[in-house]
Design a protein around this motif. Structure first.
Motif, PDB file in Angstrom:
ATOM      1  N   LEU A   1      -7.364  -4.884   7.260  1.00  0.00           N
ATOM      2  CA  LEU A   1      -7.339  -6.057   5.985  1.00  0.00           C
ATOM      3  C   LEU A   1      -9.287  -5.679   6.348  1.00  0.00           C
ATOM      4  N   SER A   2     -10.222  -5.318   5.741  1.00  0.00           N
ATOM      5  CA  SER A   2     -11.771  -5.273   5.347  1.00  0.00           C
ATOM      6  C   SER A   2     -12.086  -6.538   6.336  1.00  0.00           C
TER       7      SER A   2
ATOM      8  N   ARG B   1     -12.378   1.039   2.630  1.00  0.00           N
ATOM      9  CA  ARG B   1     -11.444  -0.083   2.633  1.00  0.00           C
ATOM     10  C   ARG B   1     -11.596  -0.941   1.734  1.00  0.00           C
ATOM     11  N   GLU B   2     -12.910  -1.289   1.925  1.00  0.00           N
ATOM     12  CA  GLU B   2     -13.607  -2.632   0.630  1.00  0.00           C
ATOM     13  C   GLU B   2     -13.386  -2.397  -0.068  1.00  0.00           C
TER      14      GLU B   2
ATOM     15  N   ILE C   1      -7.279  -5.616  -5.502  1.00  0.00           N
ATOM     16  CA  ILE C   1      -6.289  -7.229  -4.749  1.00  0.00           C
ATOM     17  C   ILE C   1      -6.595  -8.357  -4.345  1.00  0.00           C
ATOM     18  N   ILE C   2      -8.453  -8.582  -3.994  1.00  0.00           N
ATOM     19  CA  ILE C   2      -8.923  -9.712  -4.041  1.00  0.00           C
ATOM     20  C   ILE C   2      -8.546 -10.656  -5.393  1.00  0.00           C
TER      21      ILE C   2
ATOM     22  N   ARG D   1      -1.700  -1.821   7.569  1.00  0.00           N
ATOM     23  CA  ARG D   1      -2.707  -1.522   6.468  1.00  0.00           C
ATOM     24  C   ARG D   1      -3.701  -2.647   7.390  1.00  0.00           C
TER      25      ARG D   1
ATOM     26  N   ASP E   1       0.889  -0.994  -0.211  1.00  0.00           N
ATOM     27  CA  ASP E   1       0.213  -0.240   0.256  1.00  0.00           C
ATOM     28  C   ASP E   1       1.110   1.321  -0.305  1.00  0.00           C
TER      29      ASP E   1
ATOM     30  N   PHE F   1     -12.154  -8.642   3.060  1.00  0.00           N
ATOM     31  CA  PHE F   1     -11.433 -10.061   2.703  1.00  0.00           C
ATOM     32  C   PHE F   1     -10.944 -10.809   4.139  1.00  0.00           C
TER      33      PHE F   1
ATOM     34  N   ASP G   1      -9.656  -3.532  -0.700  1.00  0.00           N
ATOM     35  CA  ASP G   1      -9.327  -4.993  -0.709  1.00  0.00           C
ATOM     36  C   ASP G   1      -9.954  -5.704  -1.890  1.00  0.00           C
ATOM     37  N   ARG G   2     -11.041  -5.043  -2.421  1.00  0.00           N
ATOM     38  CA  ARG G   2     -11.700  -6.057  -3.340  1.00  0.00           C
ATOM     39  C   ARG G   2     -11.105  -6.013  -4.775  1.00  0.00           C
TER      40      ARG G   2
END
Ligand code: GRF
Length: 199
Positions: A92-93, A64-65, A71-72, A90, A36, A96, A68-69
């Motif tokens: 995680l949501s 945040r989500e 990244i997923i 950081r 990040d 995640f 993370d989405r």
């Protein structure tokens, strides 16, 4: 097995993992290093080792989500089976964590559940404990909380400073993190409520 290592800073744990993959101790591939922070030294280490990197700026995302989405999506493409947090600053949501439930591990520089948070070594030293050391644990929705995989106790010396103690904690981190990853990759870990036992 493909693993992803998440880093925000120096990346000395990443380096130890890269070394243990290279010498065959961990039979897995570090398929991506996620950060990040584009200034993280860990990214230089990854590039030097020929590992793909993914850098996202949290400021470019509405939540945040959402961050993370993104990244997923990348992790799915790479068929990542284990997420290794190594100095990732950081939180995680929940999304995640749900997506990779029991497949995210973290290393923390104190003997959990003592001294959670950002300054595990400093806080332990200032509290006056005689023993401290790193913890590798699965990640759940609460900070520095999930089931513990490995810990290593280190004696605190009378003349220790934060720097000297940190150095010894790091030395042990670089041993127990690869060990925990190896156990996971070889399918030797079983979670029974809060306890992680060997299969
Ligand atoms: C380590 O001390 C680890 O316990 C904590 O962050 C630090 C990361 O160090 N979570 P490095 O970036 O691997 O050198």
């Amino acid at each position: 097995m493909n693993i992803a290592v998440f880093c925000s800073g120096n990346g000395s744990n990443l380096q130890s993992i890269i070394g243990k993959v290279a010498d065959g101790y961990i039979k897995a591939k570090v398929a991506v290093v996620v950060s990040d922070d584009s200034a993280a030294f860990a990214l230089k280490r990854a590039k030097k080792a020929g590992i793909e990197t993914l850098v996202l700026n949290p400021k470019d995302f509405s939540s945040r989500e959402a961050f993370d989405r993104e990244i997923i999506k990348a992790l799915r493409k790479k068929k990542i089976a284990l997420v290794v947090l190594a100095g990732y600053m950081r939180i995680l949501s929940d999304h995640f964590i749900k997506e990779y439930r029991n497949r995210i591990i973290n290393i923390h520089p104190s003997l959990l559940p003592s001294f959670k948070g950002t300054h595990g070594v400093r806080d332990a030293l200032e509290y006056g404990v005689k023993v401290t050391g790193p913890t590798v644990h699965f990640v759940d929705e609460k900070l520095d909380h999930g089931p513990i995989i490995l810990q290593k106790a280190i004696d605190v010396k009378d003349d220790d400073t934060e720097e000297s103690l940190l150095e010894r904690v790091h030395r042990e981190e670089h041993k127990i993190y690869p060990e925990a990853i190896r156990l996971f990759v070889e399918g030797k870990l079983k979670i029974k409520k809060r306890r992680v036992v060997r299969k």
